[in-house]
Design an enzyme around this catalytic site. Sequence first.
Site, PDB file in Angstrom:
ATOM      1  N   ARG A   1       0.838  -1.193   0.000  1.00  0.00           N
ATOM      2  CA  ARG A   1       0.000   0.000   0.000  1.00  0.00           C
ATOM      3  C   ARG A   1       0.879   1.251   0.000  1.00  0.00           C
ATOM      4  O   ARG A   1       2.095   1.162   0.134  1.00  0.00           O
ATOM      5  CB  ARG A   1      -0.952   0.008   1.214  1.00  0.00           C
ATOM      6  CG  ARG A   1      -0.175  -0.329   2.477  1.00  0.00           C
ATOM      7  CD  ARG A   1      -0.615   0.345   3.682  1.00  0.00           C
ATOM      8  NE  ARG A   1      -0.587   1.775   3.587  1.00  0.00           N
ATOM      9  CZ  ARG A   1       0.517   2.519   3.693  1.00  0.00           C
ATOM     10  NH1 ARG A   1       1.704   1.969   3.881  1.00  0.00           N
ATOM     11  NH2 ARG A   1       0.438   3.827   3.632  1.00  0.00           N
ATOM     12  N   GLY A   2       0.203   2.407  -0.150  1.00  0.00           N
ATOM     13  CA  GLY A   2       0.947   3.651  -0.335  1.00  0.00           C
ATOM     14  C   GLY A   2       1.088   3.846  -1.831  1.00  0.00           C
ATOM     15  O   GLY A   2       1.516   2.918  -2.541  1.00  0.00           O
ATOM     16  N   ALA A   3       0.726   5.030  -2.318  1.00  0.00           N
ATOM     17  CA  ALA A   3       0.612   5.235  -3.767  1.00  0.00           C
ATOM     18  C   ALA A   3       1.868   4.807  -4.558  1.00  0.00           C
ATOM     19  O   ALA A   3       1.770   3.989  -5.484  1.00  0.00           O
ATOM     20  CB  ALA A   3       0.242   6.694  -4.032  1.00  0.00           C
TER      21      ALA A   3
ATOM     22  N   ARG B   1      -7.548  -0.956  -7.016  1.00  0.00           N
ATOM     23  CA  ARG B   1      -7.832   0.220  -6.169  1.00  0.00           C
ATOM     24  C   ARG B   1      -7.924   1.442  -7.084  1.00  0.00           C
ATOM     25  O   ARG B   1      -7.082   1.599  -7.978  1.00  0.00           O
ATOM     26  CB  ARG B   1      -6.727   0.439  -5.106  1.00  0.00           C
ATOM     27  CG  ARG B   1      -6.676  -0.662  -4.062  1.00  0.00           C
ATOM     28  CD  ARG B   1      -5.795  -0.284  -2.882  1.00  0.00           C
ATOM     29  NE  ARG B   1      -6.455   0.628  -1.961  1.00  0.00           N
ATOM     30  CZ  ARG B   1      -5.814   1.261  -0.976  1.00  0.00           C
ATOM     31  NH1 ARG B   1      -4.514   1.111  -0.817  1.00  0.00           N
ATOM     32  NH2 ARG B   1      -6.477   2.071  -0.171  1.00  0.00           N
TER      33      ARG B   1
ATOM     34  N   GLN C   1      -2.783   2.912   9.751  1.00  0.00           N
ATOM     35  CA  GLN C   1      -1.450   2.980   9.123  1.00  0.00           C
ATOM     36  C   GLN C   1      -0.483   3.819   9.963  1.00  0.00           C
ATOM     37  O   GLN C   1       0.727   3.574   9.958  1.00  0.00           O
ATOM     38  CB  GLN C   1      -1.549   3.586   7.719  1.00  0.00           C
ATOM     39  CG  GLN C   1      -2.203   2.686   6.685  1.00  0.00           C
ATOM     40  CD  GLN C   1      -3.690   2.941   6.571  1.00  0.00           C
ATOM     41  OE1 GLN C   1      -4.327   3.365   7.528  1.00  0.00           O
ATOM     42  NE2 GLN C   1      -4.259   2.688   5.410  1.00  0.00           N
TER      43      GLN C   1
ATOM     44  N   ASP D   1      -2.166  10.663  -2.742  1.00  0.00           N
ATOM     45  CA  ASP D   1      -2.494   9.540  -3.631  1.00  0.00           C
ATOM     46  C   ASP D   1      -2.836   9.995  -5.036  1.00  0.00           C
ATOM     47  O   ASP D   1      -2.686   9.240  -5.994  1.00  0.00           O
ATOM     48  CB  ASP D   1      -3.654   8.734  -3.050  1.00  0.00           C
ATOM     49  CG  ASP D   1      -3.182   7.952  -1.830  1.00  0.00           C
ATOM     50  OD1 ASP D   1      -3.103   8.563  -0.748  1.00  0.00           O
ATOM     51  OD2 ASP D   1      -2.858   6.764  -1.983  1.00  0.00           O
TER      52      ASP D   1
ATOM     53  N   LYS E   1      -5.105   9.906   2.490  1.00  0.00           N
ATOM     54  CA  LYS E   1      -5.836   9.063   3.440  1.00  0.00           C
ATOM     55  C   LYS E   1      -6.940   9.829   4.161  1.00  0.00           C
ATOM     56  O   LYS E   1      -6.761  10.987   4.546  1.00  0.00           O
ATOM     57  CB  LYS E   1      -4.836   8.481   4.442  1.00  0.00           C
ATOM     58  CG  LYS E   1      -5.375   7.576   5.507  1.00  0.00           C
ATOM     59  CD  LYS E   1      -6.230   6.452   4.989  1.00  0.00           C
ATOM     60  CE  LYS E   1      -5.591   5.629   3.903  1.00  0.00           C
ATOM     61  NZ  LYS E   1      -6.562   4.733   3.195  1.00  0.00           N
TER      62      LYS E   1
HETATM   63  O1  MRU Z   1      -4.852   3.164   1.784  1.00  0.00           O
HETATM   64  P1  MRU Z   1      -3.367   3.409   1.786  1.00  0.00           P
HETATM   65  O2  MRU Z   1      -2.707   2.952   3.031  1.00  0.00           O
HETATM   66  O3  MRU Z   1      -2.707   2.897   0.531  1.00  0.00           O
HETATM   67  O4  MRU Z   1      -3.256   4.991   1.732  1.00  0.00           O
HETATM   68  C1  MRU Z   1      -1.994   5.570   1.736  1.00  0.00           C
HETATM   69  C2  MRU Z   1      -2.000   7.029   1.876  1.00  0.00           C
HETATM   70  O5  MRU Z   1      -3.010   7.684   1.859  1.00  0.00           O
HETATM   71  C3  MRU Z   1      -0.676   7.659   1.937  1.00  0.00           C
HETATM   72  O6  MRU Z   1      -0.674   8.747   2.782  1.00  0.00           O
HETATM   73  C4  MRU Z   1      -0.342   8.079   0.508  1.00  0.00           C
HETATM   74  O7  MRU Z   1      -0.419   6.964  -0.367  1.00  0.00           O
HETATM   75  C5  MRU Z   1       0.940   8.626   0.348  1.00  0.00           C
HETATM   76  S1  MRU Z   1       2.129   7.341   0.408  1.00  0.00           S
HETATM   77  C6  MRU Z   1       3.552   8.072   0.024  1.00  0.00           C
END
Ligand code: MRU
Length: 355
Positions: free
Chosen positions: A55-57, A98, A205, A246, A257
């Site tokens: 996870r994380g963009a 996603r 997270q 994201d 998030k």
């Molecule tokens: O649902 P997630 O855990 O994938 O969401 C992640 C976030 O919102 C992070 O803050 C975002 O992807 C930035 S990661 C560098």
Amino acid sequence: MDEIRKVTHIDNVRLSDDGTSVVIIDQTLLPGEVKYIELNTPEAMYDAIYQLKIRGAPAIGICAGYGIYVLARQIKAKDFDGFYSEFHRLKEYLNSSRPTAVNLSWALNRMEGVVTANREKPVEDILALLEKECRAIHEEDIRMCHAISEYGLSLVKDGDGILTHCNAGPLATSRYGTGQGPILLGREKGMNFRVFADETRPLLQGARLTAFELQRAGVDVTLICDNMASIVMKNGWINACFVGCDRVAANGDAANKIGTSGVAILAKHYGIPFYVLGPTSTIDMNCPTGDDIRIELRQPEEIKTKWYAKPMALPEVKCYNPAFDVTDHSLITAIITEKGICRAPYTESLAALFD
Ligand code: MRU
């Protein structure tokens, strides 16, 4: 400094040595267990992204790049048309896992571009180019995160209090991260920040990943519930907010998030700068405003039962569980990319990044 490198150089996502699978840390098991899993089927890759094992963009994009390469190697086709038709089907399948983080479609489109630009070549050669491309996506992210962290660090000073939301550190990206990048880079340079990490309901997270990373890196980190951000700001403990993103729209509206926009509203109230950090791969110039960003809706169980020994709400109670919200550009002090620090008007400063 070894303790910091253990965090910043963690192998969150990579191609296996023989190129037949993607190896990731299963982030759903953290902080209790650091377990690596191998993904080599379309369903396992879809599930890993949907379930937030990865996870994380930026990390999702890197995983998808490696993933489509692994799957492309498995395609049995007689000619280019047969190969491309199956490649496209698999790409669309992974892309549907996603919807909000643009890095997923960005990386997959980039991989598809390699296929379509080389249609006259034998499939063996196309596969070699695909391997090069997915490795390049990862290498570029490492460089981008480092540059973002340097720019972010220039906006704070030793001893500052910093509030973060969600996780935008090494697990979500490459090496230093984006939102947590300046903190880790600063620590490496001997600086000490006092960091407050929002736990980040409902998937935690902040508690499970950000507090884990920062604590292991020797950063002074304090975990707070999301609804405590206001009091720490009012107490005067926060000098800046750093968050990841994201998908950033062309006008600077930024999806991140769920809960991020509330932090930005609080920061404005208390006169605290609110910084969004992300690579240009997260900026979607085809998306005019935040209203055009599709927000992922997730299951009620994440709110009602997931972390509890017993359900915390009646089964029939309705839940609304958006995974992201959009922070209005008017609340953002600056958007920090690997190419520099963008300020309002964002329609101009973001466009200039792509000139
Ligand atoms: O649902 P997630 O855990 O994938 O969401 C992640 C976030 O919102 C992070 O803050 C975002 O992807 C930035 S990661 C560098």
